[in-house]
Design an enzyme around this catalytic site. Structure first.
Site, short mmCIF file in Angstrom:
data_model
loop_
_atom_site.label_atom_id
_atom_site.label_comp_id
_atom_site.label_asym_id
_atom_site.label_seq_id
_atom_site.Cartn_x
_atom_site.Cartn_y
_atom_site.Cartn_z
N GLY A 11 0.81 -1.21 0.00
CA GLY A 11 0.00 0.00 0.00
C GLY A 11 0.85 1.26 0.00
O GLY A 11 2.08 1.22 0.00
N ASP A 34 1.30 -9.04 1.60
CA ASP A 34 0.12 -8.38 1.04
C ASP A 34 -0.70 -9.43 0.30
O ASP A 34 -0.29 -10.60 0.22
CB ASP A 34 0.51 -7.23 0.11
CG ASP A 34 -0.52 -6.10 0.13
OD1 ASP A 34 -1.70 -6.38 -0.17
OD2 ASP A 34 -0.17 -4.95 0.44
N ILE A 53 -4.81 -11.49 5.60
CA ILE A 53 -4.70 -11.40 7.05
C ILE A 53 -5.93 -11.98 7.75
O ILE A 53 -5.90 -12.26 8.95
CB ILE A 53 -4.44 -9.95 7.51
CG1 ILE A 53 -4.18 -9.86 9.01
CG2 ILE A 53 -5.60 -9.04 7.09
CD1 ILE A 53 -3.12 -10.80 9.53
N TYR A 141 -15.16 3.47 8.37
CA TYR A 141 -13.71 3.52 8.59
C TYR A 141 -13.40 4.17 9.93
O TYR A 141 -12.64 3.63 10.74
CB TYR A 141 -13.05 4.30 7.45
CG TYR A 141 -11.56 4.46 7.58
CD1 TYR A 141 -10.71 3.36 7.57
CD2 TYR A 141 -10.99 5.73 7.68
CE1 TYR A 141 -9.33 3.52 7.67
CE2 TYR A 141 -9.61 5.89 7.78
CZ TYR A 141 -8.79 4.79 7.77
OH TYR A 141 -7.43 4.94 7.87
#
Length: 316
Positions: A11, A34, A53, A141
């Site tokens: 990222g 990633d 993840i 978020y």
């Protein structure tokens, strides 16, 4: 030397953090991971693992394979993308953090997890937003980051997990593309200006937001992780600041280099998100506790972005 795993290494932040940590710690000691099958070029010089993840077994297998002792957990669905799929954003952002925190109870020495100015909301003071204040996030978020802060503090207080965190402002860099945040305009605008194109901004011209050049964000992250645990007085997440500006102000700075550059404004759903965030941040706790200092203001940011991007932009 602790072996380090970076989750979300491809990222915008992960790319530059991986590079810097490898310079400091040795390439072989920093394992990038990633969702991609292969790492991006910028971090292809060292160990890389494809990792979802959310896959607990795969995560623990990597921890064991490399004897990982520190994790930088950067993977997340950001603000604008999160609003398009809120249930998935909550699931990824929350469950992945809890998975890493649990690993911190018995096999990790340190954890880094980023928070954001998205934890603030429309009821938060807009100017010089304090370290401790009203928090009323209205995006998934922001809600997930606020909940994450509470979990980090909980795991530190209940289990002694050494987890550290920063509330990033908008991050601006040239090495990797942004990942779907509300402050992404401040990266996109440079690409348009250098290519000789006009730019239609998705925020209004006077939308003031806190911003930071990527080098400062990387420096702050490593400074926090390297400081003695006794200096880390805030175990939720530290306010962090460098500069604040509006789209009109950054366009004006760019026009000093490209006088013919033109910007127009067509606010979309991201305007409401931006309106709920502070215009400036009080980060005195970070400066007093562990000596945080930024190096880049708007002028330095603009000069550096243009100098590094002008030879990479493809012209139509």
């Amino acid at each position: 030397m602790d072996k380090i795993l970076i989750i979300g290494a491809c990222g915008q932040l992960g790319t530059e953090l991986t590079q810097r940590l490898r310079e400091l710690k040795g390439t072989e000691n920093v394992i990038a991971s990633d969702l991609r099958d292969e790492p991006i070029k910028l971090i292809a010089d060292g160990p890389y693992e494809k990792l979802d993840i959310m896959d607990k077994d795969a995560f623990h297998a990597i921890l064991g394979r490399y004897n990982i002792k520190q994790v930088y957990h950067l993977a997340a669905v950001l603000s604008a993308k999160g609003e398009q799929n809120p249930q998935f954003a909550w699931k990824l952002n929350m469950e992945s953090l809890l998975l890493v925190l649990e690993a911190g109870r018995d096999r990790l020495n340190k954890i880094y997890w980023p928070s954001s100015i998205a934890v603030f909301g429309p009821d938060t003071p807009k100017e010089n937003t304090p370290q401790n204040t009203v928090m009323s996030p209205n995006t998934v978020y922001g809600i997930s980051k606020l909940a994450g802060e509470r979990w980090c503090e909980y795991y530190f207080e209940k289990y002694g997990v050494d987890v550290r965190s920063l509330r990033y402002p908008g991050l601006i860099g040239y090495k990797a593309l942004p990942g779907g945040g509300t402050t992404d305009y401040a990266v996109d605008i440079f690409h348009k200006a250098i290519a000789g194109d006009d730019y239609e901004c998705f925020l209004s011209e006077n939308t003031m937001l806190p911003m930071m050049y990527m080098d400062d964000a990387v420096k702050a992250t490593i400074d926090l992780m390297e400081t003695d645990a006794a200096n880390v007085k805030v175990r939720s997440s530290y306010n962090l600041a460098a500069m604040s500006f509006t789209p009109k102000e950054i366009a004006s700075e760019i026009q000093k280099h490209y006088p013919d550059f033109k910007i127009t404004y067509k606010p979309d759903f991201r305007q409401k998100i931006a309106d709920s965030w502070p215009g400036s941040i009080d980060d005195s706790a970070a400066r007093n506790n562990w000596g945080w200092q930024h190096n880049f203001g708007l002028k330095e940011l603009t000069n550096t972005m243009i100098a590094n991007l002008k030879d990479t932009i493809v012209f139509d």
